[in-house]
Each structure stands twice: as structure tokens, then as C-alpha cells.
Scaffold this active site. Sequence first.
Site, PDB file in Angstrom:
ATOM      1  N   SER A   1      36.281  43.739  48.139  1.00 57.14           N
ATOM      2  CA  SER A   1      35.237  44.742  47.936  1.00 57.14           C
ATOM      3  C   SER A   1      33.857  44.114  48.124  1.00 57.14           C
ATOM      4  O   SER A   1      33.563  43.041  47.618  1.00 57.14           O
ATOM      5  CB  SER A   1      35.365  45.453  46.580  1.00 57.14           C
ATOM      6  OG  SER A   1      35.603  44.551  45.566  1.00 57.14           O
TER       7      SER A   1
ATOM      8  N   HIS B   1      40.056  51.288  49.350  1.00 54.75           N
ATOM      9  CA  HIS B   1      40.633  50.099  49.992  1.00 54.75           C
ATOM     10  C   HIS B   1      41.141  50.569  51.352  1.00 54.75           C
ATOM     11  O   HIS B   1      41.952  51.486  51.434  1.00 54.75           O
ATOM     12  CB  HIS B   1      41.777  49.518  49.147  1.00 54.75           C
ATOM     13  CG  HIS B   1      41.295  48.692  47.994  1.00 54.75           C
ATOM     14  ND1 HIS B   1      41.964  47.589  47.529  1.00 54.75           N
ATOM     15  CD2 HIS B   1      40.203  48.814  47.223  1.00 54.75           C
ATOM     16  CE1 HIS B   1      41.298  47.061  46.523  1.00 54.75           C
ATOM     17  NE2 HIS B   1      40.225  47.800  46.311  1.00 54.75           N
TER      18      HIS B   1
ATOM     19  N   ARG C   1      44.762  44.816  51.238  1.00 57.89           N
ATOM     20  CA  ARG C   1      45.212  43.795  50.287  1.00 57.89           C
ATOM     21  C   ARG C   1      46.130  44.434  49.258  1.00 57.89           C
ATOM     22  O   ARG C   1      45.825  45.500  48.734  1.00 57.89           O
ATOM     23  CB  ARG C   1      43.976  43.229  49.613  1.00 57.89           C
ATOM     24  CG  ARG C   1      44.239  42.055  48.709  1.00 57.89           C
ATOM     25  CD  ARG C   1      42.940  41.508  48.143  1.00 57.89           C
ATOM     26  NE  ARG C   1      42.726  40.117  48.497  1.00 57.89           N
ATOM     27  CZ  ARG C   1      41.534  39.567  48.608  1.00 57.89           C
ATOM     28  NH1 ARG C   1      40.445  40.276  48.427  1.00 57.89           N
ATOM     29  NH2 ARG C   1      41.421  38.288  48.904  1.00 57.89           N
ATOM     30  N   THR C   2      47.236  43.781  49.009  1.00 51.89           N
ATOM     31  CA  THR C   2      48.095  44.199  47.893  1.00 51.89           C
ATOM     32  C   THR C   2      47.787  43.272  46.726  1.00 51.89           C
ATOM     33  O   THR C   2      47.853  42.050  46.867  1.00 51.89           O
ATOM     34  CB  THR C   2      49.581  44.094  48.288  1.00 51.89           C
ATOM     35  OG1 THR C   2      49.816  44.981  49.387  1.00 51.89           O
ATOM     36  CG2 THR C   2      50.486  44.499  47.132  1.00 51.89           C
TER      37      THR C   2
ATOM     38  N   GLU D   1      38.637  41.210  31.900  1.00 52.37           N
ATOM     39  CA  GLU D   1      38.883  40.234  30.851  1.00 52.37           C
ATOM     40  C   GLU D   1      38.157  40.634  29.564  1.00 52.37           C
ATOM     41  O   GLU D   1      37.153  41.337  29.596  1.00 52.37           O
ATOM     42  CB  GLU D   1      38.362  38.849  31.287  1.00 52.37           C
ATOM     43  CG  GLU D   1      38.975  38.335  32.562  1.00 52.37           C
ATOM     44  CD  GLU D   1      38.494  39.080  33.813  1.00 52.37           C
ATOM     45  OE1 GLU D   1      37.330  39.521  33.850  1.00 52.37           O
ATOM     46  OE2 GLU D   1      39.307  39.220  34.755  1.00 52.37           O
TER      47      GLU D   1
ATOM     48  N   ASN E   1      29.274  41.492  39.247  1.00 44.62           N
ATOM     49  CA  ASN E   1      28.804  41.687  37.869  1.00 44.62           C
ATOM     50  C   ASN E   1      28.918  40.350  37.153  1.00 44.62           C
ATOM     51  O   ASN E   1      29.682  39.476  37.583  1.00 44.62           O
ATOM     52  CB  ASN E   1      29.697  42.716  37.149  1.00 44.62           C
ATOM     53  CG  ASN E   1      31.163  42.307  37.187  1.00 44.62           C
ATOM     54  OD1 ASN E   1      31.851  42.495  38.198  1.00 44.62           O
ATOM     55  ND2 ASN E   1      31.643  41.717  36.122  1.00 44.62           N
TER      56      ASN E   1
HETATM   57  N1  HPA Z   1      36.694  40.497  36.341  1.00 46.43           N
HETATM   58  C1  HPA Z   1      37.768  40.582  37.144  1.00 46.43           C
HETATM   59  N2  HPA Z   1      37.739  41.119  38.337  1.00 46.43           N
HETATM   60  C2  HPA Z   1      36.561  41.597  38.781  1.00 46.43           C
HETATM   61  C3  HPA Z   1      35.400  41.536  38.015  1.00 46.43           C
HETATM   62  C4  HPA Z   1      35.469  40.944  36.720  1.00 46.43           C
HETATM   63  O1  HPA Z   1      34.487  40.840  35.969  1.00 46.43           O
HETATM   64  N3  HPA Z   1      34.393  42.097  38.742  1.00 46.43           N
HETATM   65  C5  HPA Z   1      34.961  42.477  39.936  1.00 46.43           C
HETATM   66  N4  HPA Z   1      36.265  42.182  39.953  1.00 46.43           N
END
Ligand code: HPA
Length: 277
Positions: A44, A76, A97-98, A198, A240
Amino acid sequence: MTDIHDNPLDAPNADPFEIAARAAADIARLTGVENHDIALTLGSGWGKAAELIGETIATIPATEVTGFSKPALAGHVGTLRSIRTPGGKNVLVIGARTHYYENHGVRRVVHSVRTAAATGAKIMVLTNGAGGARESWKPGQPVLISDHINLTADSPLEGATFIDLTDLYSTRLRDVARTIDPSLDEGVYTQFRGPHYETPAEVQMAKKMGGDIVGMSTALEAIAAREAGMEILGFSLITNLAAGIQKTPLSHTEVIEAGQAAEPVISALLARVVEAL
Ligand code: HPA
């Protein structure tokens, strides 16, 4: 066409390399391009790179190629594209992508990489959108992947296959990327299973273990690429700051929007790097 529930990779006696060879033959037949030199998986935020790399020779739906799964996520792309660079290299752009979190098994996750190798590609460029665990990083920033920590507790290697992962993310290729943009920072990618983001505690764990980037792809693909003998270049777009590092909750929409905002700049960077490989 391969239905999501009917994939030859899932057959009990399937040989994933033979299926990858069949997929490569499908690509040669459908694109008219016999061999590829470089393969590129666009995560992405990186999608526009395909337009900038060179002349598109053919675009084919991934579902026409043996062993590929339908994309799990709207947005996607689900295509494979053969592009000729101005320098005359054939680049296979994988927009299908898988992810491991889709629960179709690791064979399907790495099938595109094994197929890329079977088309002749010697370099695998893996890109993704990911969270940054370093406060100094800003959303929209691309970083090189220097190494990874695989927290999926899984491997694409089957049986007693022992593969060296020292310099998995090629120092040579990272140096090439820095000739194009000397300001590129680099960090250790940590693959979590997902699809949940997470917790802040998990991000702190990743940091203490040496991780700088958190995401849900790439590490398993890189291992399969190395097994196939390819040289690997990895890029993360920091969409992010990771949970707890950024003070606001994470949202998939924001991740997508950050990717879209950064897309023109990082895609142009990637296209220049590919031309230099
Ligand atoms: N964590 C896991 N995958 C992600 C994140 C993230 O903060 N941002 C974009 N993909």
C-alpha cells in the site's frame, strides 16, 4: 482461474516449485514476455510506481495465473504487469499479495515470490506500508529495510531446508537505493501476524528486540526469495507511527490515506531505484 477454495497449492502432494513454474509459464504466455529480470511487489502506497518504471507491455489479472489467490481486500489490485524499463530490463510488477493473516497458509503467501524467481527474476523488490516505531520518523516517509524479525513463528521453507539469512536485505542494493536518495533511513522490519494492529506493549517489545518498523507482510516473502536465490531490496512506507508511539488510535482508513498522499513521491523514488538496479 483459481477459486479461493480451489488452489493447487493446497493439494496434499503439491510441489510449490512445480506450481510456481506453471505460473511462470502462464505469465510468459499471457504477457508474451519470456523472462523477467526484476520483480516488484507493490504494497500500500507504492502502486503508482508501476506507471513510472517504463512501458507496460501487458497487464493480466492474477487470477489467470496458476496458484494465485483472489485479493482479500478491496483496493488491493490483483494484477500482474510486465514492464519494460527505458534501459531494456523486464520488470514483473506484482500487485497481488496474499497476506499471512488471510489464513491460506504460507505457501500461498510466498507463491508470487517463487513465481517471480521462476520467471527468471534475480532481484526481488518488496515494498509495504507499515508502522514506524521510531519517534523521529514521519508518516509518509519511505525507509529501507535493513533486516527483519519474523514474529509469525512460521517459515516458507519446508522440511530440513537450512538457508542463510545473513545480509538477507542486500547491502549492495541498499547502497544503490541511497545513490538515488542519500537521505533514506533504514530499519529492522518486524512482521506480526495481524490483521489486528499491535498493542502499545507489543510495539515496545518489538523495539526492545531491535525492531524499528511493524507490519504484516514481507519477512516470509523475503525468506522465500532468498531460498530461490534472489537478491532482495525492501522498502517500507511509514504510513503511521506505531501504536502507542502515535498518541491517537490507528485506523485502516488513515493508513490508506497516508499511503495515497505519499504515493507520487515514493513511487517516483522507487522507479528511479529500479532503473539503477
Ligand atoms: N502495524 C502493522 N501494520 C501496519 C501498520 C502498523 O502500525 N501500519 C500499516 N500497516
